[in-house]
Design a protein around this motif. Structure first.
Motif, PDB file in Angstrom:
ATOM      1  N   LYS A  86       0.822  -1.214   0.000  1.00 23.20           N
ATOM      2  CA  LYS A  86       0.000   0.000   0.000  1.00 23.20           C
ATOM      3  C   LYS A  86       0.853   1.260   0.000  1.00 23.20           C
ATOM      4  O   LYS A  86       0.445   2.294  -0.524  1.00 23.20           O
ATOM      5  CB  LYS A  86      -0.924  -0.003   1.217  1.00 23.20           C
ATOM      6  CG  LYS A  86      -1.934  -1.149   1.201  1.00 23.20           C
ATOM      7  CD  LYS A  86      -2.808  -1.129   2.431  1.00 23.20           C
ATOM      8  CE  LYS A  86      -3.827  -2.270   2.389  1.00 23.20           C
ATOM      9  NZ  LYS A  86      -4.684  -2.290   3.611  1.00 23.20           N
ATOM     10  N   ASP A  87       2.048   1.183   0.615  1.00 24.32           N
ATOM     11  CA  ASP A  87       2.973   2.315   0.652  1.00 24.32           C
ATOM     12  C   ASP A  87       2.259   3.594   1.081  1.00 24.32           C
ATOM     13  O   ASP A  87       2.455   4.662   0.494  1.00 24.32           O
ATOM     14  CB  ASP A  87       3.640   2.506  -0.723  1.00 24.32           C
ATOM     15  CG  ASP A  87       4.842   3.453  -0.639  1.00 24.32           C
ATOM     16  OD1 ASP A  87       5.475   3.507   0.429  1.00 24.32           O
ATOM     17  OD2 ASP A  87       5.109   4.155  -1.636  1.00 24.32           O
ATOM     18  N   ASP A  88       1.425   3.511   2.105  1.00 28.22           N
ATOM     19  CA  ASP A  88       0.659   4.667   2.548  1.00 28.22           C
ATOM     20  C   ASP A  88       1.245   5.231   3.841  1.00 28.22           C
ATOM     21  O   ASP A  88       2.288   4.784   4.328  1.00 28.22           O
ATOM     22  CB  ASP A  88      -0.811   4.290   2.745  1.00 28.22           C
ATOM     23  CG  ASP A  88      -0.994   3.114   3.706  1.00 28.22           C
ATOM     24  OD1 ASP A  88      -0.019   2.731   4.389  1.00 28.22           O
ATOM     25  OD2 ASP A  88      -2.119   2.581   3.771  1.00 28.22           O
ATOM     26  N   ALA A  89       0.555   6.233   4.405  1.00 22.10           N
ATOM     27  CA  ALA A  89       1.057   6.885   5.611  1.00 22.10           C
ATOM     28  C   ALA A  89       1.179   5.902   6.772  1.00 22.10           C
ATOM     29  O   ALA A  89       2.126   5.982   7.567  1.00 22.10           O
ATOM     30  CB  ALA A  89       0.130   8.036   5.983  1.00 22.10           C
TER      31      ALA A  89
ATOM     32  N   LYS B 275       4.368   3.827   6.335  1.00 23.93           N
ATOM     33  CA  LYS B 275       5.560   4.640   6.607  1.00 23.93           C
ATOM     34  C   LYS B 275       5.711   4.911   8.105  1.00 23.93           C
ATOM     35  O   LYS B 275       6.820   4.889   8.643  1.00 23.93           O
ATOM     36  CB  LYS B 275       5.476   5.947   5.826  1.00 23.93           C
ATOM     37  CG  LYS B 275       5.587   5.741   4.319  1.00 23.93           C
ATOM     38  CD  LYS B 275       5.391   7.035   3.553  1.00 23.93           C
ATOM     39  CE  LYS B 275       5.479   6.790   2.040  1.00 23.93           C
ATOM     40  NZ  LYS B 275       5.217   8.022   1.259  1.00 23.93           N
ATOM     41  N   ASP B 276       4.589   5.158   8.778  1.00 22.70           N
ATOM     42  CA  ASP B 276       4.629   5.395  10.214  1.00 22.70           C
ATOM     43  C   ASP B 276       5.096   4.136  10.958  1.00 22.70           C
ATOM     44  O   ASP B 276       5.873   4.228  11.912  1.00 22.70           O
ATOM     45  CB  ASP B 276       3.238   5.808  10.707  1.00 22.70           C
ATOM     46  CG  ASP B 276       3.203   6.062  12.205  1.00 22.70           C
ATOM     47  OD1 ASP B 276       3.834   7.033  12.661  1.00 22.70           O
ATOM     48  OD2 ASP B 276       2.548   5.274  12.918  1.00 22.70           O
TER      49      ASP B 276
END
Length: 283
Positions: free
Chosen positions: A138-141, A144-145
């Motif tokens: 997904k490489d979403d927020a 990353k978090d």
């Protein structure tokens, strides 16, 4: 030489050469590590058994191919395959973009995240996002978090993993500048160091970790922190490896494997060895 005569000779040569060039795939040699319990392991008699052996036996029976299993150290499976030492690799190998530059894969027969093991009261016992599965595709927020929190938790820690694995690639991308990453030839070796307190945790496939946790001497170990799956590094699942030129063998294998997946046979083998369904549709 007359053209007609030259064409006749050329055609005859092609006919004679074709059988020698073609492969009938009546016998196929398949490499496994023989020490990646319960995917494949060596029993007391010296025979390789396990989840992937059950799949292989099923696939070969459906395809009417005689399959021979050979033991091969993990770091030599891809070089050995491309060099022609064997025809197929089945060794809990994740289908990744990097590996696909060198070899081809079957359709996936399993999918499971990677995870950390540590001692229940050790330095990694209170990592953030414990028990959560993070999908890196997904490489979403949120992903990353999760990575940033992982980096903070592992700063200065000693982490063990097997060389030339997706776990090693994951650590190289996300952890090498914050943690002390120790690479081992086998997973057994990093488990030994974890139990001895020489490292703080290990990073391996969850299905392998389940086998580790079931051992009597692992009573003080537990999953710690989050689990990760997907994305370019971890890929869509685990499959068998083939030389790129052996498309015909790959097609034969895929046809039989799909039938075994569709009728629930692979699920049955997964539940036998892992006590859970790790097929792509069930995981």
């Amino acid at each position: 030489m007359k053209l007609s005569r030259w064409l006749g000779i050329a055609a005859a040569a092609l006919i004679c050469a074709s059988p020698a060039m073609a492969k009938d795939w009546k016998t196929v040699t398949v490499a496994m590590e023989g020490s990646y319990d319960p995917w494949n392991l060596t029993d007391p008699s010296g025979k390789i058994v396990g989840f992937e052996v059950d799949i292989l036996n099923d696939v070969c029976a459906r395809a009417k191919i005689e399959c021979k299993i050979v033991a091969q150290d993990w770091d030599g499976v891809i070089p050995g395959l491309t060099a022609g030492k064997f025809d197929v690799v089945m060794d809990g190998m994740s289908i990744t973009e990097e590996r696909q530059k060198t070899i081809d894969f079957s359709i996936p027969y399993a999918r499971s995240p990677i995870a950390f093991l540590g001692t229940k009261t050790g330095p990694l016992a209170h990592m953030q996002n414990a028990g959560k599965t993070i999908d890196l595709s997904k490489d979403d927020a949120a992903a990353k978090d999760a990575i940033e929190k992982l980096r903070a938790d592992l700063k200065g820690k000693n982490i063990g993993l097997q060389v030339s694995t997706t776990e090693a690639t994951f650590a190289d991308k996300y952890l090498k500048d914050v943690a002390n990453v120790h690479e081992y030839k086998t997973t057994d070796e990093h488990d030994t160091d974890l139990l001895a307190g020489r490292i703080d945790g290990t990073l391996a496939d969850t299905t392998y970790d389940i086998g580790t946790l079931a051992k009597p001497d692992s009573k003080d170990l537990a999953f710690v922190g989050p689990q990760f799956q997907g994305g370019p590094i971890l890929g869509p699942g685990i499959g068998a490896g083939f030389r790129k030129e052996d498309k015909d063998l790959q097609d034969i294998y895929n046809k039989a494997l799909k039938a075994a997946l569709d009728d629930g046979s692979v699920k049955k083998y997964a539940e036998k060895w892992f006590k859970m369904d790790i097929t792509p549709s069930g995981s």
